[in-house]
Every structure is written in C-alpha cells, then in structure tokens.
Design a protein around this motif. Structure first.
Motif, PDB file in Angstrom:
ATOM      1  N   UNK A 185     -46.931 -59.138 -86.886  1.00  0.00           N
ATOM      2  CA  UNK A 185     -47.008 -59.340 -85.445  1.00  0.00           C
ATOM      3  C   UNK A 185     -48.362 -58.885 -84.903  1.00  0.00           C
ATOM      4  N   UNK A 186     -48.835 -57.757 -85.398  1.00  0.00           N
ATOM      5  CA  UNK A 186     -50.148 -57.255 -84.970  1.00  0.00           C
ATOM      6  C   UNK A 186     -51.233 -58.255 -85.336  1.00  0.00           C
ATOM      7  N   UNK A 187     -51.094 -58.875 -86.518  1.00  0.00           N
ATOM      8  CA  UNK A 187     -52.075 -59.867 -86.954  1.00  0.00           C
ATOM      9  C   UNK A 187     -52.063 -61.088 -86.044  1.00  0.00           C
ATOM     10  N   UNK A 188     -50.877 -61.547 -85.672  1.00  0.00           N
ATOM     11  CA  UNK A 188     -50.751 -62.696 -84.772  1.00  0.00           C
ATOM     12  C   UNK A 188     -51.357 -62.378 -83.403  1.00  0.00           C
ATOM     13  N   UNK A 189     -51.105 -61.153 -82.942  1.00  0.00           N
ATOM     14  CA  UNK A 189     -51.593 -60.743 -81.623  1.00  0.00           C
ATOM     15  C   UNK A 189     -53.074 -60.389 -81.626  1.00  0.00           C
ATOM     16  N   UNK A 190     -53.656 -60.322 -82.834  1.00  0.00           N
ATOM     17  CA  UNK A 190     -55.068 -59.969 -82.979  1.00  0.00           C
ATOM     18  C   UNK A 190     -55.363 -58.570 -82.434  1.00  0.00           C
TER      19      UNK A 190
END
Length: 456
Positions: free
Chosen positions: A434-439
């Motif tokens: 999720x952190x990766x998707x949210x950048x």
C-alpha cells in the motif's frame, strides 16, 4: 570609470567653494554638478542621478542635515560626504551617525578628497551590484516558485536565513518541495562549496540509522569489517538535511541532541569524539510543535533544531501559482519529449484550479508530464485533464471536484484517509504494498494509520 559613476553633486551656498571643489573634481576625472541650496540639490539629483554628493552643512533654508535626509529618501545607498568648517565638526560627526559616508574639512585637501570620493564610489557601486543581484535573484525565485504572497514569504525567509548558520526546520505537506527548498538554502549559504548530505529517516531501518548517522569503527559489531564514515562526518563543513524528522525515535533524538549541543559525534566502537562543523536542516510533514506538546518529540531538541522555522504552504493555498507552475511543467515536459510546447485551454485550467492537489507541487508536475505525454494536440482540454487526474487519484483520494459539481475537493485528512483505505483494500491489507502504491515510505504510512485511526 563608469560614465554613470563619475557625476558628483556639489551642494554649497558659496560659489567660491563650489568652483574650488569643481576644479579638484574635474582634475580627478569627475564630472561636477552644482547646487547652491538643498532644494536645488534635490532637483539636480532627480534630473542627473549623481553617484555621490559633497554637501555643506550650513546653508540658508534647508540645512545640510535636512538635505541629506531627503537625498537618502530618494536613494538610501547614495554616499554623501560632508564638507564642513572646523566649527561644524560636532554636527559632521552627528551626520555620520545619520548616514553620511565621510566628512572633509574646509578648505579641502586634494588627495584626501579624491581618496574619500573613490572609496565612497567603490562602496556605492558594490551596493548597486548587490541590489541588482538581489533583484535578479528575486526574479529567478519567482520563475521557479511562483509569485503568490505566501510563497513570496517563504522566499524572503530563505534569503534571510541562508547566509547564517542557524539550524532550520522546514515544515510542509508531502510534495510541497521541502528538500528542494533546503538545497536552495544550502546553495545560497557560505557552505555551498561543501557537501549536501540527505538523510531520509523514513527510509532507513531503525536498527541501522545510528550507525548510518554517526559511522562506526572496524570491529564495532559483527560484520563491521572496516571503518565507515557516518552522514555527519561525510557532510563535513557542508549541510546535512534530515528528512522525515517526525520518524526519529526517542533514543535517536537524545543522541542527536548531544550532537547539536556538543558539535561532536561518537562513532560506534570509538570512545574519542569527532568534532563536526555541519549545518543541520530538518524537514517534517507535520507541525513538529504539536509533537512536542504530545510528548512525541523532545522539547529541547526542537528548540535546538528550530532556530528558524519555515512553513511551506500547500498548493491549494496558493492557487494563483497553479497556472504559472502548470505551464512551466508542461513546457519542460514537452521539451523533454521533443514535442511542440503545448498550452491548456481555459476550461482545462479551471479544472486544475478546482482540484485540491493532495500531492501538492509534486503531483502537479507529474500530472502535467503525463498530459504532455498523452496529448496529441497543441491545446490540452478539460477532458484530458479529468482523465489524467482521475487516474492520478485512483487509490489516492477523492476527485469529485473534477467528476461532478466542480466544487473544491475533500479536506486533506479525508482525501488521505480515503486514499489509504483504498490502497489497503487493493492490497488486501499489505501495508508495504500500500505504501508503494501511495508513493510514500512505510513508516509514514504507519504514522498516518495511527494519526487518522484507520482500522484494517
């Protein structure tokens, strides 16, 4: 000598004195201008723009002091040399306190007068150049950041703090440009020739951050096969930029406090402290003073690091900068892609202005780059903007402003909560994905989950 810099205005009610001074100046390569009173001096000054003034103190009508004060209103930097009789020396000394450059006794000594004039003109030329450079810098800043009052306040603060060695905390939401502003401060400082070292507190595992910051000696722990310099030692006489300050653990806060207070670091495995001369600039996504009140950040460290605090406004609070920044980013992307420079039509710009920009300037830049990439026409329209921002928003927040009524988007808290919830749903609760998707980095996501009380 610069033709603009060789005009000298002689202000004296005695013609004989004006003639003597005029001959001395002409022999020295200057162009003498004359005025027999303070009122006439102001007229000549406005008309001919002399580079310096020789001013008598005792004149009928407007006195020398009054004349000087009026001339300084017209040009605060103009060097004024008082030419005075022996009896006027106390007044001449007082005039120095009020802004006169020098005073010369009557009858004037040729060499002393020319020496004082040349020094005054050198100072004036330097001050004019500094003013010119400041105006150029101001224009350059506006070309980079925009012209809104809020960003102009930030620019003013940066110029005030850059030349000092004060520690700085830069506050602002993600994407407002905190790291960029910190580098501007470094580049404008006397440390600009030194290193600029960035430390992202959210990207380094907590088990490694101490050794990364302060370094370690060979054999300090298992696997330490050689000595390694830490970030502070690598920064040397330059600047260390500590990003995501709010993610620093209480233990590390106490270690950093000692560094700031003692101006020295202890590498792991060594008992001998190492002196440092590094400027610290820190950045945070939150109001650090609130963390102090909540006892989540040391008050003493806050005051040590926050000798000067700069708050970067979010893009939604500087809407007048959006058209300028959007076109700037679009022009840069078009040049990078080898496309003709494109423009956004009025309706497209209106859409950009009605979006809340939770990702701030960084998001605007990304949107304009994507528009430049996908656009097949010279003019970018509203529908293209809606599609690109709609894709940008998926998994990141509410875009109703572009899909429906055209009103403002949801508050930042609501937008971030929605974005995080959507990302966690899409990843079936996997916080790292999720952190990766949210950048954003993992630690920031954990903090947001706690801050907004988001339930998995």
């Amino acid at each position: 000598m610069n033709a603009e810099m060789n005009k000298v205005l002689i202000v004296d009610d005695e013609r004989k004195i004006r003639n003597i001074l005029g001959e001395i100046l002409a022999a020295g390569g200057f162009v003498p201008l004359e005025a027999e009173s303070g009122a006439q001096a102001l007229e000549v000054f406005k008309k001919d723009s002399p580079a310096t003034v020789l001013l008598d103190l005792k004149m009928p009508g407007m006195s020398g002091i009054e004349t000087m004060q009026e001339l300084k209103k017209a040009d605060p930097c103009i060097p004024i040399i008082i030419v005075t009789a022996h009896g006027d020396i106390p007044t001449a000394v007082e005039s120095i306190k009020l802004g006169a450059y020098d005073f010369i006794l009557k009858p004037p000594d040729f060499d002393a007068l020319l020496m004082s004039l040349n020094r005054a003109l050198e100072k004036y030329e330097l001050e004019r150049e500094v003013r010119r450079l400041n105006r150029a810098m101001e224009a350059s800043f506006q070309d980079i950041f925009g012209k809104s009052p809020s960003i102009q306040t930030v620019i003013k603060q940066i110029r005030q703090i850059a030349k000092s060695d004060f520690s700085v905390i830069i506050q602002g939401e993600t994407g407002t440009g905190k790291s960029f502003f910190s580098r501007v401060i470094h580049n404008l400082s006397s440390r600009s020739a030194g290193p600029f070292v960035t430390v992202d507190m959210g990207a380094i595992p907590e088990t490694l951050i101490e050794s990364e910051l302060f370094g370690y000696e060979k054999g300090a722990f298992t696997g330490a096969e050689r000595r390694k310099k830490g970030f502070f030692e690598n920064a040397g006489n330059g600047t260390i930029f500590i990003d995501e300050l709010e993610n620093m653990s209480p233990y590390l806060q106490s270690k950093l406090l000692r560094v700031v207070e003692e101006r020295e670091v202890c590498t792991l495995g060594s008992s001998a402290p190492l002196s440092i001369n590094t400027r610290i600039i820190a950045a945070t996504n939150t109001d650090i003073s609130q963390l102090v009140l909540q006892k989540n950040f040391r008050e003493d460290l806050f005051y040590r690091l926050g000798e000067f605090i700069i708050t970067i406004p979010p893009l939604r609070e500087r809407l007048e900068d959006i058209p300028f920044l959007a076109q700037k980013f679009l022009r840069g992307a078009a040049e990078e892609l080898g496309k003709p420079v494109q423009v956004t039509d009025a309706a497209a710009m209106e859409s950009l202005l009605h979006y809340s920009w939770p990702g701030n300037v960084r998001e605007l830049k990304n949107v304009m780059r994507r528009l430049a990439l996908v656009s097949e026409s010279y003019a970018i329209g509203k529908e293209q903007v809606k599609r690109v921002i709609g894709n940008s928003c998926s998994g990141r927040g509410d875009c109703s402003a572009l899909r429906g009524s055209g009103g403002p988007c949801a508050s930042l808290k609501e937008a971030e909560t929605a974005a995080i919830s959507q990302a966690l749903t899409a990843t079936k609760g996997n916080k790292r994905k999720a952190a990766s998707i949210l950048q954003i980095d993992y630690s920031t996501l954990l903090r947001k989950l706690k801050q907004y009380r988001i339930q998995l």
